[in-house]
Design an enzyme around this catalytic site. Structure first.
Site, mmCIF file in Angstrom:
data_model
loop_
_atom_site.group_PDB
_atom_site.id
_atom_site.type_symbol
_atom_site.label_atom_id
_atom_site.label_comp_id
_atom_site.label_asym_id
_atom_site.label_seq_id
_atom_site.Cartn_x
_atom_site.Cartn_y
_atom_site.Cartn_z
ATOM 1 N N SER A 23 0.828 -1.212 0.000
ATOM 2 C CA SER A 23 0.000 0.000 0.000
ATOM 3 C C SER A 23 0.860 1.259 0.000
ATOM 4 O O SER A 23 0.340 2.372 0.033
ATOM 5 C CB SER A 23 -0.925 0.004 1.216
ATOM 6 O OG SER A 23 -0.163 -0.007 2.425
ATOM 7 N N ASN A 110 -1.701 -2.232 13.334
ATOM 8 C CA ASN A 110 -3.154 -2.066 13.352
ATOM 9 C C ASN A 110 -3.575 -0.769 14.045
ATOM 10 O O ASN A 110 -4.422 -0.018 13.534
ATOM 11 C CB ASN A 110 -3.820 -3.257 14.044
ATOM 12 C CG ASN A 110 -3.601 -4.555 13.296
ATOM 13 O OD1 ASN A 110 -2.991 -4.574 12.233
ATOM 14 N ND2 ASN A 110 -4.093 -5.661 13.845
ATOM 15 N N THR A 155 -41.163 23.737 -9.721
ATOM 16 C CA THR A 155 -41.287 22.353 -9.271
ATOM 17 C C THR A 155 -41.474 21.529 -10.536
ATOM 18 O O THR A 155 -42.116 21.981 -11.492
ATOM 19 C CB THR A 155 -42.485 22.133 -8.325
ATOM 20 O OG1 THR A 155 -43.703 22.446 -9.024
ATOM 21 C CG2 THR A 155 -42.371 23.015 -7.082
ATOM 22 N N HIS A 156 -40.886 20.331 -10.565
ATOM 23 C CA HIS A 156 -40.897 19.495 -11.773
ATOM 24 C C HIS A 156 -40.269 20.228 -12.963
ATOM 25 O O HIS A 156 -40.547 19.903 -14.115
ATOM 26 C CB HIS A 156 -42.317 19.048 -12.134
ATOM 27 C CG HIS A 156 -43.060 18.409 -11.009
ATOM 28 N ND1 HIS A 156 -42.921 17.073 -10.695
ATOM 29 C CD2 HIS A 156 -43.931 18.928 -10.108
ATOM 30 C CE1 HIS A 156 -43.688 16.792 -9.655
ATOM 31 N NE2 HIS A 156 -44.298 17.900 -9.275
ATOM 32 N N SER A 277 -15.363 25.227 -27.564
ATOM 33 C CA SER A 277 -15.590 24.009 -28.338
ATOM 34 C C SER A 277 -14.463 23.842 -29.340
ATOM 35 O O SER A 277 -13.942 24.818 -29.883
ATOM 36 C CB SER A 277 -16.928 24.101 -29.068
ATOM 37 O OG SER A 277 -17.029 23.099 -30.060
ATOM 38 N N LYS A 283 -19.291 28.567 -28.978
ATOM 39 C CA LYS A 283 -19.668 27.881 -27.745
ATOM 40 C C LYS A 283 -18.876 28.361 -26.528
ATOM 41 O O LYS A 283 -17.700 28.659 -26.604
ATOM 42 C CB LYS A 283 -19.437 26.368 -27.885
ATOM 43 C CG LYS A 283 -20.316 25.682 -28.903
ATOM 44 C CD LYS A 283 -21.729 25.497 -28.403
ATOM 45 C CE LYS A 283 -21.794 24.557 -27.213
ATOM 46 N NZ LYS A 283 -21.342 23.188 -27.537
ATOM 47 N N ASN A 285 -18.776 26.496 -22.954
ATOM 48 C CA ASN A 285 -19.294 25.312 -22.270
ATOM 49 C C ASN A 285 -19.097 25.395 -20.757
ATOM 50 O O ASN A 285 -17.997 25.730 -20.289
ATOM 51 C CB ASN A 285 -18.604 24.054 -22.795
ATOM 52 C CG ASN A 285 -18.890 23.819 -24.264
ATOM 53 O OD1 ASN A 285 -19.978 24.128 -24.740
ATOM 54 N ND2 ASN A 285 -17.916 23.270 -24.985
ATOM 55 N N GLU A 290 -20.280 20.823 -14.983
ATOM 56 C CA GLU A 290 -20.490 19.475 -15.509
ATOM 57 C C GLU A 290 -19.541 18.474 -14.853
ATOM 58 O O GLU A 290 -19.938 17.345 -14.513
ATOM 59 C CB GLU A 290 -20.292 19.479 -17.022
ATOM 60 C CG GLU A 290 -21.413 20.174 -17.773
ATOM 61 C CD GLU A 290 -21.157 20.295 -19.263
ATOM 62 O OE1 GLU A 290 -22.058 20.799 -19.955
ATOM 63 O OE2 GLU A 290 -20.065 19.898 -19.741
ATOM 64 N N TYR A 317 -8.858 -6.874 13.138
ATOM 65 C CA TYR A 317 -8.333 -6.368 11.870
ATOM 66 C C TYR A 317 -8.315 -7.456 10.801
ATOM 67 O O TYR A 317 -8.023 -8.622 11.065
ATOM 68 C CB TYR A 317 -6.921 -5.806 12.052
ATOM 69 C CG TYR A 317 -6.360 -5.199 10.776
ATOM 70 C CD1 TYR A 317 -6.707 -3.912 10.408
ATOM 71 C CD2 TYR A 317 -5.522 -5.932 9.934
ATOM 72 C CE1 TYR A 317 -6.225 -3.350 9.228
ATOM 73 C CE2 TYR A 317 -5.035 -5.386 8.763
ATOM 74 C CZ TYR A 317 -5.399 -4.089 8.412
ATOM 75 O OH TYR A 317 -4.935 -3.549 7.249
ATOM 76 N N GLN A 322 -7.267 -2.511 4.291
ATOM 77 C CA GLN A 322 -6.307 -1.704 3.534
ATOM 78 C C GLN A 322 -7.009 -0.979 2.385
ATOM 79 O O GLN A 322 -6.533 0.055 1.914
ATOM 80 C CB GLN A 322 -5.197 -2.602 2.988
ATOM 81 C CG GLN A 322 -4.125 -1.866 2.198
ATOM 82 C CD GLN A 322 -2.954 -2.773 1.859
ATOM 83 O OE1 GLN A 322 -2.186 -3.178 2.734
ATOM 84 N NE2 GLN A 322 -2.822 -3.129 0.586
ATOM 85 N N LYS A 325 -8.247 3.220 2.127
ATOM 86 C CA LYS A 325 -7.503 4.459 1.896
ATOM 87 C C LYS A 325 -7.730 5.076 0.526
ATOM 88 O O LYS A 325 -7.899 6.293 0.411
ATOM 89 C CB LYS A 325 -6.005 4.214 2.121
ATOM 90 C CG LYS A 325 -5.683 3.904 3.575
ATOM 91 C CD LYS A 325 -4.256 3.489 3.763
ATOM 92 C CE LYS A 325 -4.081 2.841 5.114
ATOM 93 N NZ LYS A 325 -4.877 1.575 5.252
#
Length: 460
Positions: A23, A110, A155-156, A277, A283, A285, A290, A317, A322, A325
């Site tokens: 690790s 541990n 709403t919606h 773009s 464009k 973007n 996103e 343990y 392991q 992480k």
């Protein structure tokens, strides 16, 4: 030097096993916490008479030398060292000699890894909570600046009722304030030291766990040695809090993406938080919102990953742990990056007040206000709801807003409608009438802003 933990084995590990088992290549980011924990452990061992003062000082000097090598870039992380704990101890022992081998008295990897991860995560939660507070401040400042601007509420994703832009922004303030609370609560619960729990049963040496807990800034030692080394609920709680915050960022991002389209044009994201773009020169973007929306999936995945890892493990343990992480580190990095992007992106975001106000007057957004008007005249709400629905259908046929119907046309639906109706069914009147606590009226939103300011005074 051979592996520090390999004396029991008669056959050297296959190289594939070494690679699969190691690790070190991701847990090396715990080096500062590992060295700090080891220094506290050595000082405690000396205070309890388990090490001499000279031995503890030599070990401390060696650990600090290793810290210097790592931070200067001179330390070589090797797969055969397996993990950061073995790598640090091995190099420290090379520097100070055989006395370095005494450091591991009365502890196990541990409890060592458990204390390292808690210290690491405690530090990161403080940074993340700070970013959350900064985002709350940025949103509150933006809300105060645009206090009088109207927009349609949805709403919606259909026009529902007019609201203040500030009310919309302050909705997210409430979400991020709760995220702040979850993150700080999580930090409080994780702040107990497992160091000195050994492999699972504690230690036969007369250690002082209160001393190491205090030296490392923990509230107290953990109370059960098996629990100390075998659970990761503190990490799961962090992953949950981080995923919830990322979900809020994702929902906000979705609205920023929609509201920045040419069809809406409610907001304008600053050029330095957008991209162009490769083929369409016109464009701009919204790639940052996103990406934040996209990264939410990996945050959920990290939480589910660790929940799944832990779900069937017997005490204490197991090597499966392991696997805590990588999802943990990824979520820390992702939520920090997302918040750091969001703060200046919102700060620089333009509000198209004219377009928003115009949109607030579309879609029969004040129909509920007409129904409320009839209710105040003594009509049951369900009857008022039906009447207003009929009036909306009539206005649709005429291709006008309900507020553009003549008084005679409105009276045709109910004799309870008088000439004063027009002072109730404009978007401005609709917004200003919603004065109940938490509503969108200006005075209510000002109270929300004041509450946010008090919160910020306490946390910043």
């Amino acid at each position: 030097m051979s592996k520090l933990s390999a004396a029991r084995l008669k056959v050297k590990n296959d190289s594939l096993v070494d690679e699969f088992n190691a690790s070190i290549h991701f847990d090396k980011r715990l080096y500062r916490h590992d060295i700090r924990g080891s220094i506290a452990h050595a000082e405690m061992l000396a205070s309890c008479g388990i090490l001499t003062a000279e031995e503890a000082e030599a070990i401390k000097d060696g650990l600090l030398a290793v810290l210097g090598e790592i931070e200067s870039g001179g330390f070589v992380f090797r797969t055969e060292d397996e993990d950061i704990h073995m790598a640090v101890e091995k190099r420290m022992t090379e520097i100070v000699g055989s006395v370095g081998g005494k450091l591991h008295t009365a502890r196990s990897r541990n409890d060592q890894v458990a204390v390292d991860v808690r210290m690491y995560l405690r530090e990161e939660t403080e940074v993340i909570a700070g970013y959350m507070a900064e985002l709350v401040k940025t949103l509150t400042d933006k809300a105060e600046k645009h206090l009088g601007v109207l927009m349609p509420g949805y709403t919606h994703l259909q026009t529902a009722q007019p609201v203040l832009v500030s009310h919309w922004l302050m909705a997210y303030v409430q979400m991020f304030r709760r995220d702040y609370g979850r993150m700080t609560d999580c930090a409080e619960r994780m702040n107990f030291s497992p160091l000195g729990s050994g492999a699972l049963a504690g230690t036969t040496f007369p250690v002082n766990r209160d001393m190491t807990a205090e030296k490392l800034g923990f509230t107290a030692p953990t109370e059960n040695s098996m629990d100390s080394v075998s659970d990761r609920d503190f990490a799961l709680e962090f992953l949950s809090a981080a995923a919830i915050c990322q979900m809020h960022l994702s929902r906000f991002s979705e609205e920023l993406i929609i509201f920045s389209t040419s069809e809406f044009a409610f907001i304008d994201l600053s050029d330095d938080f957008c991209t162009g773009s490769s083929i369409m020169p016109q464009k701009k973007n919204p790639d940052m919102p996103e990406l934040i929306r996209g990264k939410t999936g990996r945050m959920y995945g990290n939480l589910v990953s660790l929940l799944t890892t832990m779900k069937g493990l017997p005490l204490a343990y197991n090597k499966d742990m392991q696997e805590d992480k990588e999802p943990l580190f990824d979520s820390v990095d992702t939520i920090k990056a997302s918040l750091r992007i969001f703060i200046p992106m919102i700060e620089k975001m333009g509000i198209n007040a004219e377009k928003m106000t115009k949109a607030a007057k579309l879609g029969f957004s004040t129909a509920t206000d007409l129904a409320d008007y009839l209710v105040r005249k003594g009509m049951p709400f369900r009857e008022a709801h039906h009447i207003v629905g009929s009036a909306v259908a009539f206005a649709l046929d005429k291709r006008v807003d309900i507020s553009e119907l003549t008084i005679d046309e409105l009276k045709s639906f109910s004799e309870k409608i008088d000439d004063d109706i027009y002072s109730y069914i404009t978007p401005e009147a609709s917004v200003s009438s919603r004065k109940a606590k938490g509503g969108t009226a200006g005075e209510s939103v000002k109270a929300q802003i004041e509450s946010a300011r008090k919160f910020l005074d306490e946390v910043l």
